[in-house]
Motif scaffolding. Structure first.
Motif, PDB file in Angstrom:
ATOM      1  N   ASP A 297      -1.806   4.236  -4.063  1.00 35.44           N
ATOM      2  CA  ASP A 297      -1.962   3.008  -4.829  1.00 35.44           C
ATOM      3  C   ASP A 297      -1.794   1.785  -3.928  1.00 35.44           C
ATOM      4  O   ASP A 297      -1.184   1.861  -2.857  1.00 35.44           O
ATOM      5  CB  ASP A 297      -0.908   2.979  -5.945  1.00 35.44           C
TER       6      ASP A 297
ATOM      7  N   TRP B 229      -5.633  -1.376  -9.419  1.00 38.33           N
ATOM      8  CA  TRP B 229      -6.589  -0.595 -10.226  1.00 38.33           C
ATOM      9  C   TRP B 229      -6.080  -0.394 -11.660  1.00 38.33           C
ATOM     10  O   TRP B 229      -6.656   0.378 -12.405  1.00 38.33           O
ATOM     11  CB  TRP B 229      -6.866   0.757  -9.565  1.00 38.33           C
ATOM     12  N   ALA B 230      -4.965  -1.062 -12.004  1.00 40.51           N
ATOM     13  CA  ALA B 230      -4.441  -0.918 -13.354  1.00 40.51           C
ATOM     14  C   ALA B 230      -5.485  -1.375 -14.359  1.00 40.51           C
ATOM     15  O   ALA B 230      -6.222  -2.327 -14.094  1.00 40.51           O
ATOM     16  CB  ALA B 230      -3.162  -1.741 -13.508  1.00 40.51           C
TER      17      ALA B 230
ATOM     18  N   SER C  35       0.858  -1.180   0.000  1.00 41.54           N
ATOM     19  CA  SER C  35       0.000   0.000   0.000  1.00 41.54           C
ATOM     20  C   SER C  35       0.894   1.229   0.000  1.00 41.54           C
ATOM     21  O   SER C  35       1.682   1.429   0.922  1.00 41.54           O
ATOM     22  CB  SER C  35      -0.898  -0.019   1.233  1.00 41.54           C
ATOM     23  N   GLN C  36       0.800   2.003  -1.067  1.00 42.14           N
ATOM     24  CA  GLN C  36       1.696   3.151  -1.217  1.00 42.14           C
ATOM     25  C   GLN C  36       0.912   4.444  -1.081  1.00 42.14           C
ATOM     26  O   GLN C  36       0.352   4.954  -2.036  1.00 42.14           O
ATOM     27  CB  GLN C  36       2.403   3.080  -2.577  1.00 42.14           C
TER      28      GLN C  36
ATOM     29  N   THR D 292      -0.532  -2.206  -4.634  1.00 42.08           N
ATOM     30  CA  THR D 292      -0.069  -3.102  -5.678  1.00 42.08           C
ATOM     31  C   THR D 292      -0.142  -4.544  -5.209  1.00 42.08           C
ATOM     32  O   THR D 292      -0.012  -4.840  -4.022  1.00 42.08           O
ATOM     33  CB  THR D 292       1.393  -2.799  -6.078  1.00 42.08           C
TER      34      THR D 292
ATOM     35  N   LEU E  56      -1.960   5.036   0.460  1.00 41.26           N
ATOM     36  CA  LEU E  56      -3.391   4.905   0.180  1.00 41.26           C
ATOM     37  C   LEU E  56      -4.208   5.850   1.061  1.00 41.26           C
ATOM     38  O   LEU E  56      -4.114   5.829   2.287  1.00 41.26           O
ATOM     39  CB  LEU E  56      -3.854   3.464   0.419  1.00 41.26           C
TER      40      LEU E  56
ATOM     41  N   HIS F 188     -10.175   7.243  -4.097  1.00 40.61           N
ATOM     42  CA  HIS F 188      -8.902   6.879  -3.472  1.00 40.61           C
ATOM     43  C   HIS F 188      -7.750   7.624  -4.130  1.00 40.61           C
ATOM     44  O   HIS F 188      -7.814   8.001  -5.298  1.00 40.61           O
ATOM     45  CB  HIS F 188      -8.657   5.371  -3.555  1.00 40.61           C
ATOM     46  N   GLU F 189      -6.728   7.887  -3.337  1.00 43.35           N
ATOM     47  CA  GLU F 189      -5.467   8.400  -3.854  1.00 43.35           C
ATOM     48  C   GLU F 189      -4.402   7.419  -3.407  1.00 43.35           C
ATOM     49  O   GLU F 189      -4.618   6.618  -2.513  1.00 43.35           O
ATOM     50  CB  GLU F 189      -5.180   9.794  -3.279  1.00 43.35           C
TER      51      GLU F 189
ATOM     52  N   SER G  29      -0.420  -2.362  -9.917  1.00 46.18           N
ATOM     53  CA  SER G  29      -1.539  -1.698  -9.258  1.00 46.18           C
ATOM     54  C   SER G  29      -2.816  -2.533  -9.396  1.00 46.18           C
ATOM     55  O   SER G  29      -3.109  -3.064 -10.468  1.00 46.18           O
ATOM     56  CB  SER G  29      -1.780  -0.324  -9.875  1.00 46.18           C
TER      57      SER G  29
END
Lengths: 288, 296
Positions: free
Chosen positions: A102, A111-112, A44-45, A104, A47, A99-100, A109
């Motif tokens: 990412d 959400w990619a 989680s980057q 992975t 998030l 959301h802001e 991601s």
């Protein structure tokens, strides 16, 4: 310190507090099927997540090491479940979801655009607070996901069902009533059935949302024991209100408070030597 | 407990008894007419009943019910396909696809309002609309197709509503479980959601069929009012005989033979509906072998 700095145990044990590098057999390491994959399965980057104007999670940075069990603790309403349900994108359809940052999975991601939601959910399984078997036979429950993803068919399904029921230790109890309704099983057995169902599609990550809070102590112990057996093949993230459970069953613990990640680290360390005052108040029971 | 009477105990007991009496009274209000009507039909029909009634068509003002039974079955079959198909799809749309939008507003409300308004129309009005638009307007004359369409329009809102309600009662836990396994939405709908909602949907469909089978007013304007017309499979230009017209039309005729036939028609209708009910129950029971409600 991030979780990523923790030494990667070949077979994680609850008391892995010493940060010395364990001896790793080079041959065994070469045989490790996961060696070319990123060590952090889920990452989680930063998030940040809100529903409408209500911010639920703020700037969460955390990485989940492959093959570990992470306990997610914090008071009611701190965003534990929301964080968990973000990882398999169960929140996407909630109205006002934004959301802001990412998250992975294996470096990509979630959400990619090329990420297929259905196969993402196959790779990231989930076990719920209350056992939720489907209204179909016990056997059909185990293979429900397998059928949907067309992983196996025909006679193979029976093999899958037996294998998974054995894995969760339910086979002997249900082998003579595979065609029966799952709702005749006890609560604990139903939860094990749901675990078998989740495992049957071969996930890499398993999200557990207070999986034992509706179970009696004996079933709880059974489930906890099973979770340990699922590593290091699987990476587990478990939301729990039960601090004892977090201590017993996890390698790492993360403490969320009002949508912020206050502290995270090896479980023993976080409980024995918390760095933050809020963590200490929570794990010592002075804040509920 | 102590022997002291708790404050308000007398009043509570009074209220409890009051409610109990109230529920029994309402039960009586429902059971009474049912028993009375059933008994009335059976007592008047059975003494004169002969099985030949089922195998001979109506001739003039007497004869049998063969053509009317087949006509009624044909009408119901058409409604089952037409109204069942459209009604269930509409209910599916309302429950599953017309979810609140991202801005939180309820969508699908226009369909819901239209459906509710439609269900409020008196059936005679619908019948007359069918007469003007289909029978005269499209030159279909009294016909099967006109009757199917008008009966369907009448019961579609009912089926849509019962389907929507049944689907909304499917536990969220089932949906989430299917979602979390990565089941394709259509697959989850078929294997989990629809299967769970099946009893509610089938019951709604069945009541709608019973309503359609028991209608008279809209049929007089669309299927025609000729008891002795032969059954024809052509969709237009041929009136359809049906049981309720015999009940309505023959009861006021002077001959006893006509009265008997009217009661026979009533009896056949009741039996038809009972058979439908039992059949549907059996079908539903088969699909609900593993339902949560039947854990015992």
């Amino acid at each position: 310190m991030t979780l990523g700095e923790q030494p990667r145990p070949v077979r994680p044990t609850v008391v892995s507090t010493t940060p010395s590098k364990p001896e790793i057999d080079p041959i065994l390491e070469a045989l490790d099927p996961d060696r070319s994959r990123p060590a952090d399965v889920v990452n989680s980057q930063g998030l940040t997540l809100s529903f409408g104007n209500k911010r639920i999670l703020s700037d969460i940075h955390i990485a989940f090491r492959r093959g570990t069990i992470t306990a997610l603790i914090g008071p009611t309403g701190c965003g534990k479940s929301t964080f968990l349900r973000t990882i398999n994108r169960m929140n996407d359809k909630v109205s006002g979801f934004r959301h802001e940052g990412d998250v992975t999975l294996e470096g990509e991601s979630i959400w990619a655009p090329r990420q297929d939601l259905l196969s993402l959910r196959r790779r990231v399984g989930m076990l719920f607070q209350r056992p939720n078997p489907f209204p179909m036979s016990i056997r059909d429950n185990v293979v429900a996901g397998v059928k949907a993803h067309q992983i196996a068919k025909g006679k193979q399904l029976d093999v899958v069902a037996e294998e998974r029921l054995r894995q969760v230790g339910l086979w002997d109890a249900v082998k003579d009533r595979l065609k029966d309704s799952p709702f005749r099983l006890s609560g604990g057995q139903q939860q094990l059935l749901c675990l078998a169902r989740a495992l049957a599609v071969g996930p890499e990550v398993l999200l557990l949302d207070e999986p034992t809070s509706a179970l009696d102590p004996i079933s709880t112990e059974l489930v906890e024991g099973l979770l340990r057996q699922l590593t290091p093949a699987l990476t587990l993230i478990i939301v729990t209100h039960n601090l004892g459970q977090a201590r017993r069953a996890s390698d790492n613990t993360m403490f969320l408070y009002e949508g912020q990640l206050v502290e995270h680290g090896p479980t023993e360390e976080l409980f024995e030597r918390p760095k933050e005052a809020r963590t200490e108040r929570y794990v010592t029971g002075r804040m509920g | 407990m102590s022997s002291h009477a708790l404050p308000g105990t007398g009043r509570r007991r009074f209220v409890t008894i009051g409610f109990r009496v109230g529920t029994y009274l309402s039960l009586l209000m429902i059971m009474g007419p049912v028993v009375w009507l059933l008994a009335g039909i059976v007592v008047r029909a059975v003494p004169h009943f002969s099985w030949s009634v089922l195998t001979h068509p109506t001739t003039g003002e007497s004869g049998g019910l063969e053509n009317a039974i087949i006509g009624t079955l044909l009408l119901m079959a058409g409604v089952l396909v037409l109204a069942g198909g459209i009604g269930i799809l509409a209910g599916l749309h309302l429950a599953e696809y017309a979810k609140p939008r991202k801005n939180g507003k309820e969508s699908g409300s226009l369909l819901r309002i239209a459906s509710d308004v439609l269900s409020g129309f008196p059936s005679i009005v619908l019948g007359y609309v069918g007469y003007v638009a289909l029978v005269l307007g499209l030159h279909w004359n009294f016909s099967l197709l006109a009757a199917w369409i008008i009966l369907s329009v009448m019961v579609i809102p009912y089926i849509a509503k019962s389907t929507e309600t049944a689907l909304r009662q499917v536990p969220t836990a089932y949906r989430e479980g299917a979602e979390a396994l990565g089941m394709p939405p259509g697959y989850a709908l078929r294997k989990v959601t629809l299967k769970t909602a099946a009893p509610g949907i089938v019951t709604g469909l069945l009541l709608a069929l019973a309503i359609a089978g028991g209608e008279t007013a809209p049929l007089i304007y669309t299927a025609g009012a000729f008891a002795d017309s032969p059954v024809s499979m052509s969709l237009t230009h041929h009136p359809v005989p049906y049981l309720t017209f015999l009940v309505y039309g023959f009861y006021t005729l002077p001959e006893n033979a006509s009265h008997y036939l009217a009661y026979d028609a009533g009896l056949v209708l009741v039996v038809l509906v009972l058979v439908l009910l039992v059949a549907a129950r059996l079908v539903v029971n088969r699909t609900q072998k593993h339902s949560e409600a039947r854990r015992g």
